[in-house]
Design a protein around this motif. Structure first.
Motif, mmCIF file in Angstrom:
data_model
loop_
_atom_site.group_PDB
_atom_site.id
_atom_site.type_symbol
_atom_site.label_atom_id
_atom_site.label_comp_id
_atom_site.label_asym_id
_atom_site.label_seq_id
_atom_site.Cartn_x
_atom_site.Cartn_y
_atom_site.Cartn_z
ATOM 1 N N ARG A 69 42.919 42.023 27.035
ATOM 2 C CA ARG A 69 41.608 41.597 27.551
ATOM 3 C C ARG A 69 40.476 42.144 26.702
ATOM 4 N NH1 ARG A 69 43.448 43.545 33.384
ATOM 5 N NH2 ARG A 69 45.235 42.148 33.555
ATOM 6 N N ARG A 70 40.739 43.235 25.978
ATOM 7 C CA ARG A 70 39.677 43.765 25.131
ATOM 8 C C ARG A 70 39.779 43.287 23.700
ATOM 9 N NH1 ARG A 70 41.591 48.063 27.506
ATOM 10 N NH2 ARG A 70 42.607 48.595 25.562
ATOM 11 N N LEU A 80 40.781 37.479 21.131
ATOM 12 C CA LEU A 80 41.187 36.656 22.266
ATOM 13 C C LEU A 80 39.983 36.346 23.127
ATOM 14 C CD1 LEU A 80 44.531 38.386 23.295
ATOM 15 C CD2 LEU A 80 44.193 36.357 21.884
ATOM 16 N N ARG A 81 39.816 35.054 23.411
ATOM 17 C CA ARG A 81 38.722 34.657 24.291
ATOM 18 C C ARG A 81 39.079 34.990 25.732
ATOM 19 N NH1 ARG A 81 37.414 29.332 25.790
ATOM 20 N NH2 ARG A 81 38.971 28.527 24.364
ATOM 21 N N LEU A 82 40.347 34.841 26.059
ATOM 22 C CA LEU A 82 40.817 35.161 27.410
ATOM 23 C C LEU A 82 42.076 35.997 27.289
ATOM 24 C CD1 LEU A 82 40.510 34.493 30.503
ATOM 25 C CD2 LEU A 82 42.242 32.747 30.100
ATOM 26 N N GLY A 83 42.078 37.154 27.949
ATOM 27 C CA GLY A 83 43.251 38.008 27.919
ATOM 28 C C GLY A 83 44.248 37.590 28.974
ATOM 29 N N ALA A 84 45.269 38.419 29.111
ATOM 30 C CA ALA A 84 46.330 38.073 30.053
ATOM 31 C C ALA A 84 45.916 38.453 31.469
ATOM 32 C CB ALA A 84 47.615 38.780 29.661
ATOM 33 N N SER A 85 46.429 37.704 32.439
ATOM 34 C CA SER A 85 46.058 37.895 33.841
ATOM 35 C C SER A 85 46.875 39.023 34.466
ATOM 36 C CB SER A 85 46.330 36.610 34.604
ATOM 37 O OG SER A 85 47.719 36.360 34.546
ATOM 38 N N PRO A 86 46.410 39.507 35.622
ATOM 39 C CA PRO A 86 47.233 40.471 36.352
ATOM 40 C C PRO A 86 48.598 39.882 36.717
ATOM 41 C CG PRO A 86 45.014 40.472 37.205
ATOM 42 C CD PRO A 86 45.084 39.353 36.215
ATOM 43 N N GLU A 122 37.184 32.942 16.031
ATOM 44 C CA GLU A 122 37.533 33.594 14.773
ATOM 45 C C GLU A 122 39.028 33.496 14.517
ATOM 46 O OE1 GLU A 122 35.700 35.944 17.137
ATOM 47 O OE2 GLU A 122 34.179 34.506 16.544
ATOM 48 N N ALA A 123 39.796 33.749 15.564
ATOM 49 C CA ALA A 123 41.240 33.693 15.393
ATOM 50 C C ALA A 123 41.669 32.296 14.984
ATOM 51 C CB ALA A 123 41.927 34.110 16.691
ATOM 52 N N HIS A 124 41.023 31.280 15.576
ATOM 53 C CA HIS A 124 41.350 29.907 15.188
ATOM 54 C C HIS A 124 41.028 29.694 13.725
ATOM 55 C CE1 HIS A 124 42.803 28.019 18.753
ATOM 56 N NE2 HIS A 124 41.769 28.412 19.481
ATOM 57 N N LEU A 125 39.855 30.184 13.343
ATOM 58 C CA LEU A 125 39.458 29.997 11.948
ATOM 59 C C LEU A 125 40.423 30.709 11.019
ATOM 60 C CD1 LEU A 125 35.604 30.301 12.235
ATOM 61 C CD2 LEU A 125 36.952 28.255 11.806
ATOM 62 N N ASP A 126 40.897 31.888 11.477
ATOM 63 C CA ASP A 126 41.840 32.639 10.649
ATOM 64 C C ASP A 126 43.242 32.048 10.711
ATOM 65 O OD1 ASP A 126 39.908 34.288 9.901
ATOM 66 O OD2 ASP A 126 40.608 36.084 10.966
ATOM 67 N N ARG A 127 43.407 31.047 11.518
ATOM 68 C CA ARG A 127 44.723 30.444 11.745
ATOM 69 C C ARG A 127 45.721 31.479 12.232
ATOM 70 N NH1 ARG A 127 44.928 25.458 10.457
ATOM 71 N NH2 ARG A 127 43.354 24.523 9.103
ATOM 72 N N ARG A 128 45.230 32.378 13.066
ATOM 73 C CA ARG A 128 46.159 33.335 13.678
ATOM 74 C C ARG A 128 46.780 32.659 14.877
ATOM 75 N NH1 ARG A 128 44.587 38.729 12.892
ATOM 76 N NH2 ARG A 128 46.531 39.237 13.953
#
Lengths: 329, 778
Positions: A252-253, A257-263, A307-313
């Motif tokens: 989540r931090r 990642l735009r959205l982290g993992a849920s509980p 950013e991650a998309h741009l980095d193709r991660r």
């Protein structure tokens, strides 16, 4: 320690180890059975088995023709239980999935006709081609493990597992699963193309007949249910739980990642880790179990940042990096 | 990614600013050393320049090792443009003439620092010293904190800044001087900590916060230790002060006059402790040459004897040398003049040793033009030039004072004499003792002689340099009670008592006539430094007395003051050079065996403090090891053993990641180990897995703990055997695991491979057949 207590402890230990042994044997049998049909994908098979033991649902995302359906079929065939297949199409209606109440003119009553979801293993083929309304009917059934039609509730059989396949969302004619619904799947796996040798072997096995026809059930539903319950009783120490929460909240931090993992994903991760421990014949969870399952359990729930998309991660890569930074407690 | 790059990523501009702020706060400690704040602005500019260069060069991605070099260059250019711009190329690049200017200024600054008591007037040389010194401290702090990322060590340069006033101010530093650098240091620590928390918040923030409290605890401990040591070391202050000729101590606030003080003690003391070092030599025809005077202290404020305000500070009064000086030369007895050809070989003060009274000075060879003489006191001084190496010829008058002449001298008329003034706070006891001692004396002369005899003979005074030089207005009263002291006290006490009796008096600092070398050549060494009182008699002038009871030295009671019983006693006196280095008794410098703290001791204490600080990680490491391995139950021992192995690996630079599971860590660690050690690693790994993750880990026994300890030792041996001995020593003395614990444990983690899902020692059958395949979720 008195003799009586010692004997008791030994008995408890042996019964536990008996259930552990049984689990290992049964799971190994299923895996061996499935491997006869699906060559070169042992890890996907095991993740499927982990999902089964953890009472979760499996999402297989891959391009067409790599054996998604075959994996589901092989699993269902290896277990002596009911299996339904739903081919999702844009015109599929929610009632087709859950079932409908039909008016019986002879008795002048409504009669419930169970839908395709009433089976121990449900293969939802190309779930992302169905309309969102139908998708959500399916996903509600997955979550609740019951179906409510016209105010009456019908429980689904136990064990109950949905194996859904979807094509990559870029493909035409698809309604991508919303993230809230992807969250309901314990894991998402990809099969990928088989390697050369495996593909040649596949051609061999398919040359004369469908290898699925050769599969015989190696276990039954009650045994599987017992193993699912045994999975729940696997010990997970405070350290392991903390580790899981640390990983999940680290996503989540994570700036990528735009959205982290849920509980809910924490819960799922723990369940999966327990199942993996059982599968390995261990009565407690190790952080290694958690770590190895993180990509499969978390990657499909997070949203990548721009950013991650741009980095193709890939989400898997980002989540793997996150895990590699979380201290093991 | 190299380590330097890692550091640079962390080097934040805000950290640079915090470092600069800390240096500025610490630099404020220098305020008490100067009379005004003209030095502060250039110092601030220098701090800003260093910080700016650090921020810019790091921002531009200059390799970290080059940043201090760039800053040093910046320091140099800044100093050049500040002080040697006209000589410099483009007013900033130092050329040879600019070098010379800077070197000259620096030399002058050092001399000034040696010569003047704090607070000093900020002459350019002194400002250059301050600016350059603070610039170096800023450079060191910036390097340690931002570049090297050792915020704890960054406190040391700040401490150095604090110590300079602490060592130079005799009365100690003002109360606010210590908190300033302390706050600066805490700012640095806080910035470092904040950085870590920011970089790793959330659940790991618990780790960071515990790290924060650990940092706070450690900081507190260090501060307490440092403060305690400093309190022990610098209690009554006391760095030797030459100008406190009474031995009554000297407060920096009072020390305004042109005193002969040596703040940079170590150098001079080294010189002076070699007590046979020649200071000067002279040729004269006099049979009993005059004492050689350096400074006259006329103002007594109850605490300190000081030179008259204005003398030598204004630097414009007095008669230019060479030339006739003093009225006496013109009037009579020019033929009675005795010539002294004085060569100063080794005296760094800006005063010329002069006989008394002086008629004329000439033949100054190799002197600058800034030598002057104050006719009132007979003191020759220069603006900046030290006396070393100077030769000159003095015509002194043989005043031919006789006791009869003095006996008839009347009491000076009126009470307007500044040399009669006594401060209000002095003990009335002094006056009553003086009256008692001189009860039978009728004339001022007889009173003076009675006093002198009382000090040298009747009073039972003992000469010793090993008394504390004292502080406070009651010191003379104490001296009169204890009756032990050295020339400073004797001279000060006699002068004070004379004033209570209405005789104008002053204290003179200088040298005795020294020892005759050969023929009419006399040699004066540092042993001959001395202080004595001069009393005024109408019609005669200032007359020297000798109250210090010393034998064997070159102390000489003037003929006119000798009485039948007034020769100094020799009983019980330490002979020259045995115990008290009495030849150098004038309190000119500190007393080696005295109460004032020698700089050597301070250096040793500082070194000890440094060692203690440096040893903190080691001690903590050893304590931690013992606590881990000797816990009561084996479960704790097992968990601790694993942490111990991890810390050991970190100390020795072996691969170890906090983000590794025990299995991964054990696998990586035991790679290349011999089989018994690898097996020990596996056993330890199983133990820690049992403790941490299993439902029950069994009841511990002492044997189990013992076995674990044996395994730890075996693994430790194997790990140590892998590395060079230097690494082993470093791991022991300066364990990086402790430093890493203090910082974020996150930084050193390198992303590694995740656990293989099917790799388990409990796996068999098909699961094992799949071993080595990682999940591919995409």
């Amino acid at each position: 320690m008195t003799t009586a207590q010692g004997a008791e402890a030994t008995a408890a230990g042996s019964s536990r180890s008996a259930s552990l042994d049984e689990a290992r044997v049964v799971v190994a049998d299923i895996a061996a059975s499935m491997e006869r049909v699906i060559s070169g994908k042992p890890d996907a098979i095991r993740l499927a088995l982990v999902t089964l033991l953890a009472e979760g649902h499996l999402l297989i995302q891959d391009v067409p023709g790599v054996g998604k359906t075959l994996l589901a079929k092989a699993l269902a065939r290896s277990i002596d239980c009911t299996m339904h297949r739903i081919q999702f199409t844009p015109d599929l209606l929610p009632g087709d999935v859950t079932g409908v109440s039909v008016f019986d003119q002879r008795t002048s009553t409504f009669e419930f006709r169970p839908g395709a979801v009433f089976a121990s293993i449900v293969l939802g083929d190309e779930i992302n081609r169905a309309s969102p309304k139908t998708q959500s009917a399916m996903l509600e059934a997955m979550e609740e493990r019951q179906v409510t039609v016209d105010g009456r509730t019908y429980p689904l059989p136990q064990p109950f597992m949905v194996i859904a396949t979807q094509n990559p969302v870029e493909m035409e004619g698809t309604y991508p699963l919303p993230e809230a619904q992807r969250d309901r799947f314990l894991m998402q796996v990809s099969l990928g193309y088989p390697d050369r040798a495996a593909e040649v072997a596949m051609l061999d096995s398919h040359e004369n007949h469908d290898p699925l026809d050769d599969l015989l059930p190696v276990t039954d539903a009650p045994t599987l249910r017992r193993l699912q319950l045994a999975t729940r009783s696997i010990h997970a120490s405070e350290n392991v739980k903390r580790y899981i929460v640390d990983i999940v909240s680290a996503t989540r931090r994570e700036p990528l990642l735009r959205l982290g993992a849920s509980p809910r994903s924490s819960v799922h991760l723990l369940q999966a880790a327990k199942a993996l421990s059982l599968l390995k014949g261990r009565d407690h969870v190790l952080p290694d179990d958690v770590q190895s399952l993180v990509p499969a359990v978390l990657a499909h729930r997070v949203l990548l940042s721009t950013e991650a998309h741009l980095d193709r991660r890939s989400a898997t890569a980002v989540v793997t990096d996150v895990v590699a930074r979380v201290p093991v407690s | 990614m190299s380590g330097w790059q890692l550091v640079r990523e962390r080097a934040r501009t805000s950290d640079t600013a915090v470092g600069a702020l800390a240096v500025l706060l610490s630099a404020l400690c220098l305020i008490p050393l100067f009379k005004n704040l003209t030095w502060l602005a250039p110092t601030m500019i220098m701090i800003a320049v260093i910080a700016l260069i650090g921020a810019v060069t790091r921002g531009l991605g200059m390799p970290i090792p080059f940043v201090p070099l760039a800053q040093a260059l910046g320091l140099l250019l800044t100093v050049t443009t500040m002080y040697a711009a006209p000589q410099a190329w483009a007013r900033i690049v130092p050329t040879t003439p600019a070098w010379d200017v800077l070197r000259g200024l620096l030399k002058q600054g050092l001399q000034d620092a040696q010569t003047f008591a704090a607070p000093v007037t900020p002459y350019p040389g002194l400002i250059l010293l301050a600016v350059g010194g603070v610039g170096l401290v800023a450079l060191a702090t910036d390097t340690l904190f931002v570049s090297v990322r050792a915020p704890v060590l960054a406190g040391l340069p700040l401490l150095a800044l604090y110590l300079s006033p602490a060592l130079m101010l005799a009365a100690g530093t003002p109360w606010w001087a210590f908190p300033l650098p302390a706050v600066g240091w805490l700012l640095i620590l806080a910035a470092d900590q904040r950085d870590q928390v920011r970089r790793w918040g959330g659940p790991a923030a618990t780790t960071s916060l515990s790290g924060l409290s650990a940092r706070a605890r450690r900081t507190g401990a260090v501060v307490i230790v440092a403060a305690g040591l400093l309190a022990i070391m610098l209690p009554g202050r006391a760095v030797p002060v030459w100008h406190s000729a009474t031995g009554v101590g000297s407060g920096p606030s009072e020390a305004g006059g042109p005193v002969i003080l040596d703040p940079l003690v170590s150098m001079r003391r080294d010189l002076l402790q070699a007590s046979d070092t020649e200071v000067l030599s002279y040729r004269t025809t006099a049979t009993e040459p005059s004492y050689l005077r350096i400074s006259v202290l006329e103002d007594f404020d109850g605490t300190t004897w000081q030179a008259r305000t204005g003398l030598g500070t204004g630097r414009d009064g007095g008669v230019p040398l060479p030339g006739p000086v003093g009225d006496v030369a013109a009037s009579d007895a020019a033929d009675a003049a005795v010539f002294y050809d004085i060569t100063v070989t080794n005296l760094a003060n800006t005063y010329l040793p002069m006989p008394f009274p002086v008629a004329s000075v000439d033949d100054l060879s190799g002197l600058g033009t800034d030598w002057r003489m104050d006719p009132d006191t007979g003191i020759a001084f220069s603006q900046q030039t030290p006396a070393k190496g100077v030769s000159y010829r003095v015509a002194a008058l043989d005043a031919g004072i006789e006791s009869g002449q003095l006996r008839d001298a009347p009491a000076p008329a009126g009470g307007l004499w500044p040399q009669l003034s006594l401060p209000g706070g002095i003990s009335p006891e002094i006056g009553s003792v003086a009256a008692q001692v001189t009860a039978t004396a009728r004339s001022p002369y007889e009173k003076a002689v009675a006093l002198q005899r009382w000090f040298t003979n009747d009073g039972g005074f003992t000469y010793s340099t090993s008394v504390r030089s004292g502080a406070g207005a009651d010191y003379i009263a104490e001296f009169l009670t204890d009756r032990i002291g050295y020339c400073e006290q004797f001279a000060g006490a006699m002068a004070t008592m004379a004033r209570t009796l209405g005789i104008p008096s002053r204290v003179v600092v200088g040298f005795t006539q020294g020892a005759r070398d050969a023929g009419d050549t006399w040699r004066v060494t540092v042993r001959d430094a001395h202080a004595w009182p001069e009393l005024w008699f109408d019609g005669v002038g200032w007359v020297r007395f000798e109250p210090t009871p010393r034998s064997g030295g070159t102390v000489l009671t003037p003929t006119y003051a000798r009485t039948s019983g007034s020769e100094p006693t020799t009983s019980g006196e330490p002979s020259r050079g045995v115990l008290d280095t009495e030849g150098f008794d004038a309190g000119v410098t500190d007393q080696p065996t005295g109460p004032t703290l020698p700089v050597g001791a301070i250096a040793v204490a500082l070194a000890a403090l440094g060692l203690i600080l440096l040893a903190i990680p080691m001690v903590r490491r050893l304590t931690r090891r013992h606590r881990r391995l000797h816990a009561h139950d084996s479960a704790t021992v097992a968990a601790g053993a694993w942490e111990e192995i991890g810390d050991l690996a970190i100390d020795l630079g072996q691969p170890w990641s906090m983000a590794s599971t025990p299995r991964q860590a054990a696998e990586r660690l035991s790679r290349g180990m011999n089989e018994p050690a690898a097996a020990a690693v596996r056993r330890l790994r199983r133990e820690v897995e049992q403790v941490r993750y299993a439902a029950s880990h069994g009841t511990g026994s002492a044997e189990r703990s013992g076995a674990i300890r044996t395994d730890v030792r075996m693994v430790a041996r194997e790990l140590r055997a892998r590395v060079r001995w230097q690494t082993r020593v470093a791991a022991y003395c300066w364990p990086s695991s402790e430093r890493r614990r203090q910082r974020s444990s996150i930084r050193s983690m390198k992303p590694g491979a995740l656990a293989e899902p099917w790799d388990d020692d409990g796996v068999s059958g098909v699961a094992a057949s799949a071993a080595g395949l990682a999940p591919k979720a995409e």
